[in-house]
Enzyme design. Structure first.
Site, mmCIF file in Angstrom:
data_model
loop_
_atom_site.group_PDB
_atom_site.id
_atom_site.type_symbol
_atom_site.label_atom_id
_atom_site.label_comp_id
_atom_site.label_asym_id
_atom_site.label_seq_id
_atom_site.Cartn_x
_atom_site.Cartn_y
_atom_site.Cartn_z
ATOM 1 C CG ASP A 95 -5.159 -3.130 2.047
ATOM 2 O OD1 ASP A 95 -5.685 -4.218 1.782
ATOM 3 O OD2 ASP A 95 -4.585 -2.415 1.205
ATOM 4 C CG ASP A 97 -3.033 -6.761 -1.680
ATOM 5 O OD1 ASP A 97 -3.064 -7.906 -2.172
ATOM 6 O OD2 ASP A 97 -3.257 -5.725 -2.330
ATOM 7 C CG ASP A 267 -0.137 0.039 2.544
ATOM 8 O OD1 ASP A 267 0.556 0.789 3.274
ATOM 9 O OD2 ASP A 267 -0.414 0.309 1.369
#
Ligand SMILES: [Zn+2]
Length: 321
Positions: A95, A97, A267
């Site tokens: 992930d 982001d 993450d």
């Protein structure tokens, strides 16, 4: 195109008029009844969990009637997704982001995104995918635009069977989160680490460098930054010590600091958690009014490719405010 929260009416309109089950990727439709679905029904958080859909029509009905603020599906496949029991395997996911990138040359504050840091997140996704292919031999790699960043989903059978500890090691490898013992090796992890460390150092400004090294040494690092980047890329790590005013302690602090910051580009908890739910491709990210979607060609992708119809139609009006 502006990024702003969608209104409840716009979310309803999206699921009534625009959402199409054909936009669900195969890796979801082919495993639909084995995944747990979770929803944030009103923007207060994804608390509506433990849902199972046996058919696409059931999912479609749910989305059209409830028009959730956010929709998610588990990375895991279960014998019994309603109870999260009988874990079979899970997509290997990263992930990235844009709102959480540890170094953002765009200057927008942590927690916010702009097109520039989304582009930066995209580059990170491309680089991670290169390592996943080149060093780890994964082949079935899918990119998903999540609204504020990107998900990499690795669907190779042997990736999906990896357990917690193996995923932990893998995320450290891909992100360059551990200082290798042999920094000069031309291949493998040492190379990944040096490339990631060099890329990061190039992005770091004075303020960020101050976070990793103390006062006096920091001035020398700043002065020789380009040279250090070059030495890292060439595997000439010992030569960094020949630069004026940079001793072993400073180099160690620098490398350790770069490793720590590199671990923050994704993450890691998401990768390691084999029961995580992840935003459903085809659904709406209501916080920014963008469609979460599988990307065919990541190189040329921009968030303008994921604008829902309601925003396009309101576009002119919004831009004036
Ligand atoms: Zn930004």
């Amino acid at each position: 195109m502006i990024m702003r929260p969608a209104t409840p009416e716009e979310i309803k309109r999206f699921y009534r008029e625009e959402w199409n089950k054909k936009d669900l990727p195969d890796f979801i439709t082919h495993t639909l009844s084995l995944r747990e679905f979770g929803f944030d029904l009103d923007g207060s958080g994804p608390s509506h969990r433990y849902n199972q859909f046996l058919t696409l029509e059931q999912l479609e009905e749910f989305l059209r009637v409830r028009a959730p603020y956010s929709a998610y599906a588990s990375v895991a496949l279960y014998e019994n997704p309603r109870k999260r029991e009988g874990w079979l395997k899970a997509d290997l996911v990263f992930d990235i982001d844009a709102k959480d990138l540890p170094v953002k040359p765009c200057g927008c504050p942590k927690g916010q995104v702009c097109y520039k840091c989304i582009e930066q997140a995209k580059q990170v996704a491309l680089e991670f995918a290169d390592v996943l292919r080149r060093d780890l031999g994964f082949r079935q790699i899918v990119f998903v635009y999540s609204g504020r960043g990107f998900h990499i989903r690795v669907l190779d059978e042997f990736a999906m069977r990896l357990e917690h500890n193996e995923r932990q090691q893998l995320v450290s490898y891909v992100t360059g989160a551990v200082v290798p013992t042999d920094l000069s090796l031309a291949l493998g992890y040492s190379k990944v680490f040096r490339e990631r460390a060099a890329k990061l150092l190039r992005l770091m400004n004075e303020e960020k460098l101050r976070e990793v090294v103390k006062r006096r040494a920091f001035k020398n690092l700043l002065r020789f930054k380009d040279q250090i980047v070059q030495y890292l890329l060439e595997g000439r790590v010992d030569d960094i010590l020949s630069l004026e005013g940079i001793g072993a302690g400073t180099l160690e602090a620098l490398l350790t600091g770069l490793a720590r910051i590199n671990s923050e580009f994704t993450d890691g908890k998401v990768t390691v958690d084999t029961k995580r739910i992840l935003r459903l491709p085809s659904s709406l990210h209501s916080g920014v009014s963008r469609k979460c979607m599988v990307i065919k060609n990541l190189d040329s992708f921009t968030p303008d490719d994921a604008v829902p119809r309601f925003l396009l139609e309101a576009g002119g009006k919004d831009a004036q405010h």
